[in-house]
Structure formats: C-alpha cells, structure tokens
Design a protein around this motif. Structure first.
Motif, short mmCIF file in Angstrom:
data_model
loop_
_atom_site.label_atom_id
_atom_site.label_comp_id
_atom_site.label_asym_id
_atom_site.label_seq_id
_atom_site.Cartn_x
_atom_site.Cartn_y
_atom_site.Cartn_z
N ALA A 51 0.85 -1.18 0.00
CA ALA A 51 0.00 0.00 0.00
C ALA A 51 0.89 1.24 0.00
O ALA A 51 1.94 1.26 0.63
CB ALA A 51 -0.90 -0.02 1.24
N PRO A 52 0.47 2.27 -0.72
CA PRO A 52 1.29 3.50 -0.74
C PRO A 52 1.28 4.16 0.62
O PRO A 52 0.31 4.12 1.36
CB PRO A 52 0.59 4.35 -1.79
N THR A 53 2.43 4.73 0.97
CA THR A 53 2.56 5.42 2.24
C THR A 53 2.66 6.92 2.00
O THR A 53 3.02 7.38 0.91
CB THR A 53 3.81 4.95 2.99
N ALA A 54 2.35 7.67 3.01
CA ALA A 54 2.43 9.13 2.90
C ALA A 54 3.88 9.55 2.83
O ALA A 54 4.75 8.91 3.42
CB ALA A 54 1.72 9.77 4.09
N PRO A 55 4.18 10.63 2.13
CA PRO A 55 5.57 11.10 2.06
C PRO A 55 6.07 11.49 3.46
O PRO A 55 5.35 12.03 4.26
CB PRO A 55 5.52 12.31 1.14
N GLY A 56 7.33 11.17 3.71
CA GLY A 56 7.95 11.51 4.97
C GLY A 56 7.82 10.44 6.04
O GLY A 56 8.32 10.61 7.14
N THR A 57 7.17 9.31 5.77
CA THR A 57 7.07 8.25 6.76
C THR A 57 8.11 7.18 6.45
O THR A 57 8.50 6.97 5.31
CB THR A 57 5.68 7.59 6.75
N LEU A 58 8.57 6.52 7.49
CA LEU A 58 9.59 5.51 7.31
C LEU A 58 9.00 4.16 6.91
O LEU A 58 9.62 3.37 6.23
CB LEU A 58 10.40 5.35 8.60
N LEU A 59 7.82 3.88 7.40
CA LEU A 59 7.24 2.58 7.09
C LEU A 59 6.16 2.73 6.10
O LEU A 59 5.20 2.91 5.88
CB LEU A 59 6.75 1.88 8.37
#
Length: 59
Positions: A51-59
């Motif tokens: 699943a795509p993650t939000a920019p700036g998150t590590l996981l």
C-alpha cells in the motif's frame, strides 16, 4: 573354540552397520511417495503491491 581376532570383529561390526544403513536407505527409496495435501490452497503466483505510504514516513 578359539577367540576371534580383532580384525575379524571389526570387519563384522562394519559389515553389520553397512548392512543396516543399506536396508534403511533401500526401504526409504522403495516407499511410495506421500500424497499431496489437497486441502491447502496453492500459494499466490503474484505478490500484491504494498500500500502506498504518505511522504515523509519511514514505514
């Protein structure tokens, strides 16, 4: 009856051990293959994309 020589005893022991291993391997080789488990579902061929993650998150 005279006692057996050391060489004769060692050869007899090695022959017995070799015979036991040969019988074990022969028995395993002659055993029919186990049937596959039919209740299991096959593994998926394609792995789903993460699943795509939000920019700036590590996981």
């Amino acid at each position: 009856m005279s006692p057996l020589s050391d060489r004769t005893v060692v050869v007899a022991l090695l022959g017995t051990v070799a015979l036991v291993f040969a019988l074990i391997f022969w028995t395993v080789r002659m055993a029919p293959p186990e049937p596959s488990l039919r209740w299991r579902e096959p593994a998926p061929l394609v792995r789903p994309a993460p699943a795509p993650t939000a920019p700036g998150t590590l996981l």
